[in-house]
Motif scaffolding. Structure first.
Motif, PDB file in Angstrom:
ATOM      1  N   ILE A 215     -23.849   2.423   5.210  1.00  0.00           N
ATOM      2  CA  ILE A 215     -25.025   3.071   4.637  1.00  0.00           C
ATOM      3  C   ILE A 215     -24.609   4.452   4.148  1.00  0.00           C
ATOM      4  N   ILE A 216     -24.783   4.692   2.858  1.00  0.00           N
ATOM      5  CA  ILE A 216     -24.404   5.969   2.272  1.00  0.00           C
ATOM      6  C   ILE A 216     -25.652   6.825   2.108  1.00  0.00           C
ATOM      7  N   GLU A 217     -25.692   7.910   2.843  1.00  0.00           N
ATOM      8  CA  GLU A 217     -26.833   8.820   2.781  1.00  0.00           C
ATOM      9  C   GLU A 217     -26.865   9.522   1.430  1.00  0.00           C
ATOM     10  N   GLY A 218     -28.056   9.550   0.845  1.00  0.00           N
ATOM     11  CA  GLY A 218     -28.234  10.209  -0.441  1.00  0.00           C
ATOM     12  C   GLY A 218     -28.064   9.292  -1.631  1.00  0.00           C
ATOM     13  N   ALA A 219     -27.618   8.058  -1.412  1.00  0.00           N
ATOM     14  CA  ALA A 219     -27.401   7.120  -2.513  1.00  0.00           C
ATOM     15  C   ALA A 219     -28.637   6.262  -2.729  1.00  0.00           C
ATOM     16  N   ALA A 220     -28.885   5.903  -3.990  1.00  0.00           N
ATOM     17  CA  ALA A 220     -29.963   4.991  -4.331  1.00  0.00           C
ATOM     18  C   ALA A 220     -29.372   3.614  -4.614  1.00  0.00           C
ATOM     19  N   HIS A 221     -29.692   3.015  -5.761  1.00  0.00           N
ATOM     20  CA  HIS A 221     -29.302   1.618  -6.003  1.00  0.00           C
ATOM     21  C   HIS A 221     -27.952   1.478  -6.695  1.00  0.00           C
ATOM     22  N   ALA A 222     -27.696   2.313  -7.701  1.00  0.00           N
ATOM     23  CA  ALA A 222     -26.469   2.176  -8.502  1.00  0.00           C
ATOM     24  C   ALA A 222     -25.332   2.982  -7.874  1.00  0.00           C
ATOM     25  N   ILE A 223     -24.951   2.603  -6.663  1.00  0.00           N
ATOM     26  CA  ILE A 223     -23.958   3.356  -5.899  1.00  0.00           C
ATOM     27  C   ILE A 223     -22.620   3.399  -6.621  1.00  0.00           C
ATOM     28  N   ASN A 224     -22.280   2.324  -7.320  1.00  0.00           N
ATOM     29  CA  ASN A 224     -21.007   2.264  -8.042  1.00  0.00           C
ATOM     30  C   ASN A 224     -20.890   3.381  -9.071  1.00  0.00           C
ATOM     31  N   PHE A 225     -22.025   3.850  -9.572  1.00  0.00           N
ATOM     32  CA  PHE A 225     -22.048   4.919 -10.570  1.00  0.00           C
ATOM     33  C   PHE A 225     -22.276   6.283  -9.927  1.00  0.00           C
ATOM     34  N   SER A 226     -23.185   6.358  -8.974  1.00  0.00           N
ATOM     35  CA  SER A 226     -23.585   7.655  -8.414  1.00  0.00           C
ATOM     36  C   SER A 226     -22.639   8.175  -7.337  1.00  0.00           C
ATOM     37  N   HIS A 227     -22.027   7.278  -6.560  1.00  0.00           N
ATOM     38  CA  HIS A 227     -21.164   7.669  -5.436  1.00  0.00           C
ATOM     39  C   HIS A 227     -19.847   6.883  -5.469  1.00  0.00           C
ATOM     40  N   PRO A 228     -19.123   6.949  -6.579  1.00  0.00           N
ATOM     41  CA  PRO A 228     -17.906   6.137  -6.692  1.00  0.00           C
ATOM     42  C   PRO A 228     -16.826   6.506  -5.697  1.00  0.00           C
ATOM     43  N   GLY A 229     -16.685   7.792  -5.383  1.00  0.00           N
ATOM     44  CA  GLY A 229     -15.644   8.199  -4.451  1.00  0.00           C
ATOM     45  C   GLY A 229     -15.873   7.639  -3.065  1.00  0.00           C
ATOM     46  N   GLU A 230     -17.105   7.764  -2.580  1.00  0.00           N
ATOM     47  CA  GLU A 230     -17.441   7.254  -1.248  1.00  0.00           C
ATOM     48  C   GLU A 230     -17.318   5.735  -1.197  1.00  0.00           C
ATOM     49  N   LEU A 231     -17.797   5.064  -2.245  1.00  0.00           N
ATOM     50  CA  LEU A 231     -17.736   3.606  -2.276  1.00  0.00           C
ATOM     51  C   LEU A 231     -16.299   3.112  -2.374  1.00  0.00           C
ATOM     52  N   ALA A 232     -15.509   3.682  -3.271  1.00  0.00           N
ATOM     53  CA  ALA A 232     -14.110   3.256  -3.415  1.00  0.00           C
ATOM     54  C   ALA A 232     -13.331   3.491  -2.130  1.00  0.00           C
ATOM     55  N   HIS A 233     -13.619   4.593  -1.450  1.00  0.00           N
ATOM     56  CA  HIS A 233     -12.956   4.904  -0.181  1.00  0.00           C
ATOM     57  C   HIS A 233     -13.264   3.810   0.848  1.00  0.00           C
ATOM     58  N   ALA A 234     -14.545   3.416   0.939  1.00  0.00           N
ATOM     59  CA  ALA A 234     -14.933   2.382   1.898  1.00  0.00           C
ATOM     60  C   ALA A 234     -14.294   1.038   1.547  1.00  0.00           C
ATOM     61  N   ILE A 235     -14.274   0.689   0.264  1.00  0.00           N
ATOM     62  CA  ILE A 235     -13.679  -0.580  -0.157  1.00  0.00           C
ATOM     63  C   ILE A 235     -12.185  -0.593   0.140  1.00  0.00           C
ATOM     64  N   ARG A 236     -11.522   0.498  -0.145  1.00  0.00           N
ATOM     65  CA  ARG A 236     -10.068   0.574   0.072  1.00  0.00           C
ATOM     66  C   ARG A 236      -9.737   0.364   1.554  1.00  0.00           C
ATOM     67  N   LEU A 237     -10.472   1.006   2.443  1.00  0.00           N
ATOM     68  CA  LEU A 237     -10.224   0.848   3.873  1.00  0.00           C
ATOM     69  C   LEU A 237     -10.573  -0.566   4.336  1.00  0.00           C
ATOM     70  N   PHE A 238     -11.651  -1.130   3.809  1.00  0.00           N
ATOM     71  CA  PHE A 238     -12.034  -2.503   4.136  1.00  0.00           C
ATOM     72  C   PHE A 238     -10.941  -3.480   3.736  1.00  0.00           C
ATOM     73  N   MET A 239     -10.364  -3.291   2.578  1.00  0.00           N
ATOM     74  CA  MET A 239      -9.313  -4.188   2.098  1.00  0.00           C
ATOM     75  C   MET A 239      -8.047  -4.074   2.946  1.00  0.00           C
ATOM     76  N   ARG A 240      -7.843  -2.920   3.555  1.00  0.00           N
ATOM     77  CA  ARG A 240      -6.665  -2.713   4.404  1.00  0.00           C
ATOM     78  C   ARG A 240      -6.928  -3.093   5.865  1.00  0.00           C
ATOM     79  N   ASP A 241      -8.141  -3.512   6.172  1.00  0.00           N
ATOM     80  CA  ASP A 241      -8.539  -3.799   7.556  1.00  0.00           C
ATOM     81  C   ASP A 241      -8.411  -2.567   8.437  1.00  0.00           C
ATOM     82  N   GLU A 242      -8.689  -1.418   7.867  1.00  0.00           N
ATOM     83  CA  GLU A 242      -8.678  -0.159   8.619  1.00  0.00           C
ATOM     84  C   GLU A 242     -10.112   0.266   8.913  1.00  0.00           C
TER      85      GLU A 242
END
Length: 280
Positions: A215-242
């Motif tokens: 859950i990203i605080e401050g984000a609405a629906h288009a997270i890929n556009f509004s919070h790309p850094g936070e989202l990419a960071h979470a995806i990268r760690l998820f893909m690494r199983d970290e």
């Protein structure tokens, strides 16, 4: 060409053997608003961002495609690119498309990232969804309007009505609960299209799949556009199983939960200063 329709797509160059990641857009939109997140991940993944048939700069099929049709089109696009398996990252309507893709082609899906899933009872009827989108528009960055408006105008009212009707018939919850692969769900706490916390807990309690919810605080629906850094960071760690932790250099604070049968368990509590926790 996908089933006789020209498909416009964007692709990154990656080192040989890099895993493939494909980003799927939401209702009425093109893949353009997904680029801020996709570009941040392009150094590690062979990245594709298509406009599905009927959307954006792609050609229009004779009939408006429903969710199973769009999942088939995504698979045919990957066939054309010579991609056997991929991780799919979807936003909004892209999430039901991923669920259908997993149902039809389970051997071709490595992992699923569902960002702001939409299309369920919470977004029906159409006038309610329009009201939710209007409210969301006021919560998104101003630049999102310049990206979304041309896409919506190009998609058109008749296509909107027909596709929305198709979405109401799609068994989103059933397909979601069928998922049997590592899944990351990313939600914004200011998203007016999502159900309340109790409904999210209810759905979470029905799955046997291993799911992480961010859950990203401050984000609405288009997270890929509004919070790309936070989202990419979470995806990268998820893909690494970290363990997924908050990115202190990006706007928004990420809180992380693991889904176990019957409930949601936070990985870590927020720090006293309100910053991101070692697991959140």
């Amino acid at each position: 060409m996908v089933d006789g329709v020209d498909v416009f797509y964007r692709a990154s160059l990656a080192s040989p053997g890099a895993p493939v990641m494909t980003h799927l857009h939401g209702f009425g939109l093109s893949g353009r608003y997904l680029l801020p997140t996709a570009e941040l991940l392009a150094d590690e993944f062979l990245t594709y961002v298509p406009d599905l048939p009927g959307f954006g700069r792609s050609g229009r099929p004779r009939d408006v495609l429903d969710v199973p049709d769009l999942a088939h089109a995504a698979a045919r696009f990957l066939d054309d690119r010579g991609v056997r398996s991929t991780t799919l990252v979807g936003n909004s309507m892209g999430c039901p498309v991923i669920c259908e893709f997993a149902h039809r082609y389970p051997e071709r899906l490595d992992r699923a990232v569902l960002v702001s899933p939409a299309g369920g009872i919470q977004n029906q009827p159409l006038r309610r969804a329009i009201g939710q989108l209007t409210k969301d528009g006021r919560r998104e960055p101003a630049k999102m309007l310049s990206v979304a408006t041309p896409d919506y105008l190009r998609f058109g009212v008749p296509s909107t009505v027909r596709l929305f009707r198709a979405l109401t018939r799609y068994p989103t919850l059933e397909r979601l609960l069928e998922l049997s692969l590592p899944t990351l769900v990313v939600l914004g706490d200011r998203d007016p299209l999502l159900p309340g916390a109790e409904r999210i807990r209810e759905v979470a309690g029905q799955t046997d799949n291993h799911v992480l919810v961010v859950i990203i605080e401050g984000a609405a629906h288009a997270i890929n556009f509004s919070h790309p850094g936070e989202l990419a960071h979470a995806i990268r760690l998820f893909m690494r199983d970290e363990p997924i932790v908050d990115d202190p250099d990006s706007p928004g604070t990420a809180s992380v939960y693991e889904i176990h049968r019957g409930t949601l368990h936070p990985q870590a509590k927020p720090k006293p200063d309100g910053g991101g926790a070692p697991g959140g």
